[in-house]
Structures are given as structure tokens and as C-alpha cells.
Design a protein around this motif. Structure first.
Motif, PDB file in Angstrom:
ATOM      1  N   PHE A 141       3.483  55.400  44.625  1.00 49.76           N
ATOM      2  CA  PHE A 141       4.121  54.091  44.755  1.00 49.76           C
ATOM      3  C   PHE A 141       3.685  53.381  46.033  1.00 49.76           C
ATOM      4  O   PHE A 141       3.452  52.164  46.036  1.00 49.76           O
ATOM      5  N   THR A 142       3.582  54.129  47.116  1.00 48.44           N
ATOM      6  CA  THR A 142       3.186  53.518  48.382  1.00 48.44           C
ATOM      7  C   THR A 142       1.753  53.014  48.327  1.00 48.44           C
ATOM      8  O   THR A 142       1.446  51.910  48.801  1.00 48.44           O
ATOM      9  N   PHE A 143       0.865  53.819  47.755  1.00 44.74           N
ATOM     10  CA  PHE A 143      -0.536  53.406  47.652  1.00 44.74           C
ATOM     11  C   PHE A 143      -0.661  52.147  46.794  1.00 44.74           C
ATOM     12  O   PHE A 143      -1.382  51.203  47.163  1.00 44.74           O
ATOM     13  N   LEU A 144       0.029  52.125  45.655  1.00 45.96           N
ATOM     14  CA  LEU A 144      -0.032  50.940  44.797  1.00 45.96           C
ATOM     15  C   LEU A 144       0.495  49.709  45.520  1.00 45.96           C
ATOM     16  O   LEU A 144      -0.076  48.617  45.411  1.00 45.96           O
ATOM     17  N   GLY A 145       1.596  49.888  46.261  1.00 44.59           N
ATOM     18  CA  GLY A 145       2.198  48.752  46.942  1.00 44.59           C
ATOM     19  C   GLY A 145       1.343  48.173  48.043  1.00 44.59           C
ATOM     20  O   GLY A 145       1.410  46.971  48.318  1.00 44.59           O
ATOM     21  N   SER A 146       0.522  48.990  48.685  1.00 41.36           N
ATOM     22  CA  SER A 146      -0.309  48.496  49.782  1.00 41.36           C
ATOM     23  C   SER A 146      -1.712  48.133  49.328  1.00 41.36           C
ATOM     24  O   SER A 146      -2.338  47.231  49.892  1.00 41.36           O
ATOM     25  N   TRP A 147      -2.232  48.815  48.309  1.00 44.51           N
ATOM     26  CA  TRP A 147      -3.607  48.563  47.861  1.00 44.51           C
ATOM     27  C   TRP A 147      -3.768  47.180  47.257  1.00 44.51           C
ATOM     28  O   TRP A 147      -4.750  46.479  47.531  1.00 44.51           O
ATOM     29  N   ASP A 148      -2.830  46.761  46.416  1.00 42.73           N
ATOM     30  CA  ASP A 148      -2.999  45.486  45.726  1.00 42.73           C
ATOM     31  C   ASP A 148      -2.110  44.375  46.284  1.00 42.73           C
ATOM     32  O   ASP A 148      -1.925  43.345  45.637  1.00 42.73           O
ATOM     33  N   GLU A 149      -1.538  44.577  47.487  1.00 40.35           N
ATOM     34  CA  GLU A 149      -0.693  43.535  48.084  1.00 40.35           C
ATOM     35  C   GLU A 149      -1.552  42.352  48.530  1.00 40.35           C
ATOM     36  O   GLU A 149      -2.589  42.525  49.174  1.00 40.35           O
TER      37      GLU A 149
END
Length: 274
Positions: A199-207
Motif C-alpha cells: 500500500f505504501t509503495f502504491l501510494g508514493s509511486w503513482d502520487e
């Protein structure tokens, strides 16, 4: 051999339709990324004249590789810091008793209901006062702050489900709370940690919104910004745009594939325990 019931068949059809809704747009994006410009409007999922030229041009144009590296650095730093701070906070909420514990915990959880767009201007002023505008550290700092509440909630439920007898046994053997956290809680919480990492990676990668708000220099741009600028520069070259988008999706798929065996068990444990 028993035939499936009408209800089972209906559920299967609904799930199949839902899967098609999710998969077909992604398949169209990938298919279009292999098409030459003259064929991008054709609806076929298997290009007749496939080419890798879009990927070569996307990777070598407009500093795309540098922006990809920036996103990787920012996302990995965010994941590491969120897992570290979130797990420490979760352990404190699960094992320690202190004044205002429930108030602090539920106040933190309440922040999850605040739309991120409402915080954009206050966060900008905070970043300005801290001197982190137009820096990758400014991205990491606020990405971590935005992900901590959910990660703490998820891990706190998992830690609360670990029997306290294990803590007592280690205390009797001479371990302190830091040893218990590092050598007992974290190894047992690997499924929950993997879920939080996804969840953290998704939230920061495509922000995109926060990045485009505080980043001005080309050297600090991240991948979503690069794709947006790329699309503006090559507004009609959809094969090129979709090739860039496909490259951006590959790390997301890789992270999920690596951690997917922990995903369901970790999410269920964090939601149900405690």
C-alpha cells in the motif's frame, strides 16, 4: 458429478464481468503501446504491426529514465520509513498503557477520513517553512506522514493478536522491549509488513498532486510528472504515451507479485485482530 447451482453460476458471471472491466483497459493500454502511430485507433488487442520503438523512444526521451530513478528512490525511502515508524507506533499502541492512548489512536485514525486535497495548501506552507520545497526529501516527508496512520492501524491489530506470554518469556530471559519489538514482533508481522509495504509503495509511486505542487526543477521530477509532461509534448502519439505508462506499471506489478503471498493474510490479520 454435481452441477453448479444457479447462484454459483451467477456469482461466476459477475466476477468474470468485473475481471473483464478491470483487465480489458489495461490490455488495451499494453496493446496500444506496441502499435505504430497509424494503427493506434484500431481496437485490436493483438497488434498486426507490433513494434518496440515506442518503448525505446519513451525510455530515452525527455529524461524519462532519470524520473523513473527519482520515483524509485522516493518510493523505497518512503516504504522503509513508514514501516519503521509505523511498526514502532503500532507496537506502542498494542503493548503499552499510557494516558490518552485511545484518544491519540482514534484521533490518528480519524485523519484517514480527511480528503488529501483539503490538506494540500496547509502542507505546502509547512513544506515552505521547513525549506523542503522542490526536494525529494519534501516528497518523502509528506508521503510518510500521509501513510503512517493506515500502517499503524494495520500493524497494531496484528501486534495485538500476538500472545503476551511470548513477551513475558523474553522478558524473563533478560530481553528488553526493544529486543522484543525487533526479534519477536517484526518477524511475526512479516505478512502485515508486506501488506503495508504494498500500500505504501502504491501510494508514493503513482502520487501526482503533491509532487506537481512542490517540485519545480527537472532534476527532482518523479515518474507521474514525467508522463504528464510527456503526454503534453506528444499529445497525439498515444503509442508513446501508453509505452511510458506501461513502463511505470511494471514496478507496481513486480512489488505485488513479490509480496502477494503475504497480502491476503496480512490484510485480514490487521483488520480482524485486536
Amino acid at each position: 458429478m454435481n452441477r453448479p447451482s444457479a447462484g454459483t453460476s451467477l456469482r461466476f458471471v459477475i466476477l468474470l464481468a468485473g475481471a473483464a472491466v478491470m483487465v480489458v483497459p489495461f490490455a488495451m493500454m499494453v496493446a496500444t503501446s506496441f502499435k505504430q502511430q497509424s494503427y493506434v485507433l484500431t481496437p485490436d488487442l493483438v497488434p498486426d504491426h507490433a513494434t518496440f520503438d515506442n518503448y525505446v523512444r519513451a525510455w530515452t526521451s525527455s529524461g524519462f529514465a532519470h524520473y523513473f530513478l527519482n520515483s524509485a528512490v522516493v518510493s523505497l525511502a518512503t516504504v522503509l520509513l513508514v514501516l519503521l515508524f509505523g511498526s514502532m507506533m503500532a507496537y506502542a499502541f498494542a503493548r503499552f498503557e499510557f494516558v490518552g492512548k485511545k484518544v491519540v489512536f482514534y484521533s490518528m485514525i480519524a485523519t484517514l477520513m480527511i480528503p488529501s486535497m483539503m490538506l494540500l495548501i496547509p502542507q505546502y506552507f509547512v513544506a515552505r517553512d521547513l525549506g523542503v520545497l522542490d526536494t525529494k526529501s519534501g516528497l518523502v516527508m509528506f508521503y510518510v506522514a500521509g501513510q503512517l496512520a493506515f500502517t499503524t492501524f494495520l500493524l497494531r491489530g496484528f501486534f495485538a493478536g500476538v500472545p503476551r506470554e511470548l513477551d513475558d518469556a523474553m522478558l524473563i530471559d533478560g530481553a528488553n522491549r526493544l529486543h522484543i519489538y525487533w526479534h519477536l514482533m517484526l518477524p511475526l508481522a512479516r505478512p502485515a509488513l508486506a501488506t503495508a509495504a504494498i500500500f505504501t509503495f502504491l501510494g508514493s509511486w503513482d502520487e501526482f498532486v503533491w509532487a506537481v505542487t512542490i517540485i519545480d526543477s527537472k532534476d527532482n521530477r518523479t515518474l507521474p510528472m514525467a508522463i504528464q509532461l510527456f503526454q503534453g509534448q506528444h499529445g497525439t502519439s498515444w503509442g508513446l504515451v501508453f509505452a511510458a505508462s506501461t513502463i511505470a506499471v511494471i514496478p507496481v506489478i513486480a512489488v505485488f507479485v513479490v509480496f502477494q503471498r503475504f497480502f491476503v493474510s496480512g490484510l485480514a490479520a490487521g483488520a480482524l485482530k485486536g
